[in-house]
Design a protein around this motif. Structure first.
Motif, PDB file in Angstrom:
ATOM      1  N   ALA A  79       0.833  -1.210   0.000  1.00  0.00           N
ATOM      2  CA  ALA A  79       0.000   0.000   0.000  1.00  0.00           C
ATOM      3  C   ALA A  79       0.864   1.255   0.000  1.00  0.00           C
ATOM      4  O   ALA A  79       0.547   2.255  -0.661  1.00  0.00           O
ATOM      5  CB  ALA A  79      -0.932  -0.009   1.218  1.00  0.00           C
ATOM      6  N   ALA A  80       1.975   1.214   0.735  1.00  0.00           N
ATOM      7  CA  ALA A  80       2.884   2.356   0.772  1.00  0.00           C
ATOM      8  C   ALA A  80       3.492   2.601  -0.609  1.00  0.00           C
ATOM      9  O   ALA A  80       3.576   3.754  -1.067  1.00  0.00           O
ATOM     10  CB  ALA A  80       3.988   2.105   1.797  1.00  0.00           C
ATOM     11  N   ARG A  81       3.887   1.546  -1.272  1.00  0.00           N
ATOM     12  CA  ARG A  81       4.476   1.690  -2.600  1.00  0.00           C
ATOM     13  C   ARG A  81       3.455   2.275  -3.587  1.00  0.00           C
ATOM     14  O   ARG A  81       3.782   3.182  -4.373  1.00  0.00           O
ATOM     15  CB  ARG A  81       4.995   0.343  -3.102  1.00  0.00           C
ATOM     16  CG  ARG A  81       5.522   0.380  -4.530  1.00  0.00           C
ATOM     17  CD  ARG A  81       6.262  -0.902  -4.909  1.00  0.00           C
ATOM     18  NE  ARG A  81       6.490  -0.959  -6.346  1.00  0.00           N
ATOM     19  CZ  ARG A  81       7.444  -0.290  -6.991  1.00  0.00           C
ATOM     20  NH1 ARG A  81       8.257   0.508  -6.317  1.00  0.00           N
ATOM     21  NH2 ARG A  81       7.585  -0.408  -8.289  1.00  0.00           N
ATOM     22  N   ALA A  82       2.237   1.785  -3.561  1.00  0.00           N
ATOM     23  CA  ALA A  82       1.212   2.287  -4.473  1.00  0.00           C
ATOM     24  C   ALA A  82       0.935   3.767  -4.229  1.00  0.00           C
ATOM     25  O   ALA A  82       0.779   4.548  -5.179  1.00  0.00           O
ATOM     26  CB  ALA A  82      -0.071   1.469  -4.313  1.00  0.00           C
ATOM     27  N   ALA A  83       0.887   4.166  -2.957  1.00  0.00           N
ATOM     28  CA  ALA A  83       0.637   5.567  -2.634  1.00  0.00           C
ATOM     29  C   ALA A  83       1.780   6.458  -3.102  1.00  0.00           C
ATOM     30  O   ALA A  83       1.560   7.551  -3.644  1.00  0.00           O
ATOM     31  CB  ALA A  83       0.433   5.714  -1.121  1.00  0.00           C
ATOM     32  N   ALA A  84       3.007   6.012  -2.907  1.00  0.00           N
ATOM     33  CA  ALA A  84       4.166   6.808  -3.326  1.00  0.00           C
ATOM     34  C   ALA A  84       4.228   6.930  -4.837  1.00  0.00           C
ATOM     35  O   ALA A  84       4.534   8.006  -5.379  1.00  0.00           O
ATOM     36  CB  ALA A  84       5.442   6.170  -2.781  1.00  0.00           C
ATOM     37  N   GLN A  85       3.947   5.842  -5.541  1.00  0.00           N
ATOM     38  CA  GLN A  85       3.956   5.896  -7.009  1.00  0.00           C
ATOM     39  C   GLN A  85       2.910   6.874  -7.526  1.00  0.00           C
ATOM     40  O   GLN A  85       3.148   7.596  -8.504  1.00  0.00           O
ATOM     41  CB  GLN A  85       3.694   4.504  -7.578  1.00  0.00           C
ATOM     42  CG  GLN A  85       4.873   3.548  -7.474  1.00  0.00           C
ATOM     43  CD  GLN A  85       4.523   2.182  -8.036  1.00  0.00           C
ATOM     44  OE1 GLN A  85       3.512   1.582  -7.662  1.00  0.00           O
ATOM     45  NE2 GLN A  85       5.345   1.688  -8.940  1.00  0.00           N
TER      46      GLN A  85
END
Length: 320
Positions: A293-299
């Motif tokens: 979820a963190a990766r998706a938000a940062a992207q």
């Protein structure tokens, strides 16, 4: 277009110089703070050219990108041209202001010819910008890939010069975090940190690694802890999110806006932070899910393409 810009913050500049221009980076024989030249630990394109002060005097310059107050005079001295008057200029403010809420007047607050570009909305709010026109262009990260494995039951912390910077970077909080999880503290001048804090070496390992080794080493840790009290939004936090790491962070400055629900835990309560750290250590599947979820938000918010588009728009406006 030729853009003059000093090498001040390597991570930020690495994304900035991916744009479609020629970047003129001052260099001095000693490669000191005003003349670092090209990066030696990041990959920069051939469009980044080193120029001495003498070379800048004769160079075509279409835009000056300033990042420190003294660069106003330095640019005039080295190029013979005045930023904002003879050559279009912008000032990138990387930092949150220090001082009281009513005593944070920006160095360019009395000028109307040089836009101040803040890297977070929080920073624009907290600085007294006076008459200066302002913009916000949030960080853009070159995606390092989803490298998280979480194979090591430890927490990564990234901070440069933690002893010198002290409470600003939450260094005094590290013994508390080290009680909850073994820490791998990455960054420059972290040697001797455990002894300085009075923490057993096994609970606080100093890791001053070359840039190319940093992300894989971070990604082997189960989670990322961001103990920063008062700086701008740390690029290390965003990089950890891009790596797919779950994050536990203090609820300060712009962090709440960067870390959405489900991507980690953001709080100023020690009991909440402790439960989050211990929970991610005990449950790798939970850590993996939060990291994704963190990766998706940062992207979605901090991608390099959006960052470059924002800068190209602003540069066209300023140099029109």
């Amino acid at each position: 277009m030729n853009v003059l810009v000093w090498h001040v913050h390597g991570s930020w500049l690495t994304s900035f110089v991916q744009g479609p221009y020629t970047f003129l980076v001052p260099v001095l024989p000693d490669r000191g703070p005003d003349g670092l030249g090209r990066a030696r630990t990041w990959q920069w394109p051939a469009s980044v050219r080193e120029l001495s002060p003498a070379g800048l005097r004769d160079a075509d310059i279409d835009l000056m990108v300033l990042q420190r107050p003294h660069e106003l005079e330095l640019a005039h001295e080295w190029t013979g041209r005045r930023p904002g008057l003879d050559v279009p200029a912008v000032y990138v403010e990387h930092n949150a202001p220090h001082g009281t809420a009513d005593g944070t007047r920006h160095p360019l607050a009395d000028r109307t010819d040089i836009p101040v570009v803040h890297v977070t909305h929080f920073n624009r709010l907290m600085w007294d910008n006076g008459r200066a026109p302002t913009e916000v262009i949030e960080h853009g990260i070159i995606d390092p890939g989803h490298l998280w494995t979480g194979e090591e039951p430890s927490a990564a912390v990234v901070v440069n010069e933690p002893v010198r910077r002290g409470r600003t970077t939450g260094t005094d909080l590290l013994p508390l975090f080290a009680h909850w999880a073994p820490l791998d503290v990455f960054g420059m001048r972290t040697e001797g940190l455990a002894a300085h804090l009075g923490v057993p070496p096994g609970r606080c390992r100093s890791r001053d690694l070359p840039q190319g080794e940093l992300h894989p080493a971070m990604a082997r840790c189960r989670l990322y802890i961001h103990p920063i009290r008062w700086t701008s939004l740390g690029l290390s936090l965003l990089e950890a999110m891009f790596l797919g790491m779950p994050v536990v962070a203090l609820d300060t400055t712009e962090v709440r806006a960067a870390v959405p629900e489900g991507a980690g835990v953001v709080s100023n309560r020690f009991d909440v932070l402790e439960d989050a750290v211990r929970g991610f250590l005990a449950d790798p599947a939970h850590a993996r899910s939060a990291g994704e979820a963190a990766r998706a938000a940062a992207q979605a918010r901090y991608g390099e393409r959006r960052f470059r588009d924002d800068w190209e728009r602003l540069i066209k406006e300023v140099t029109r």
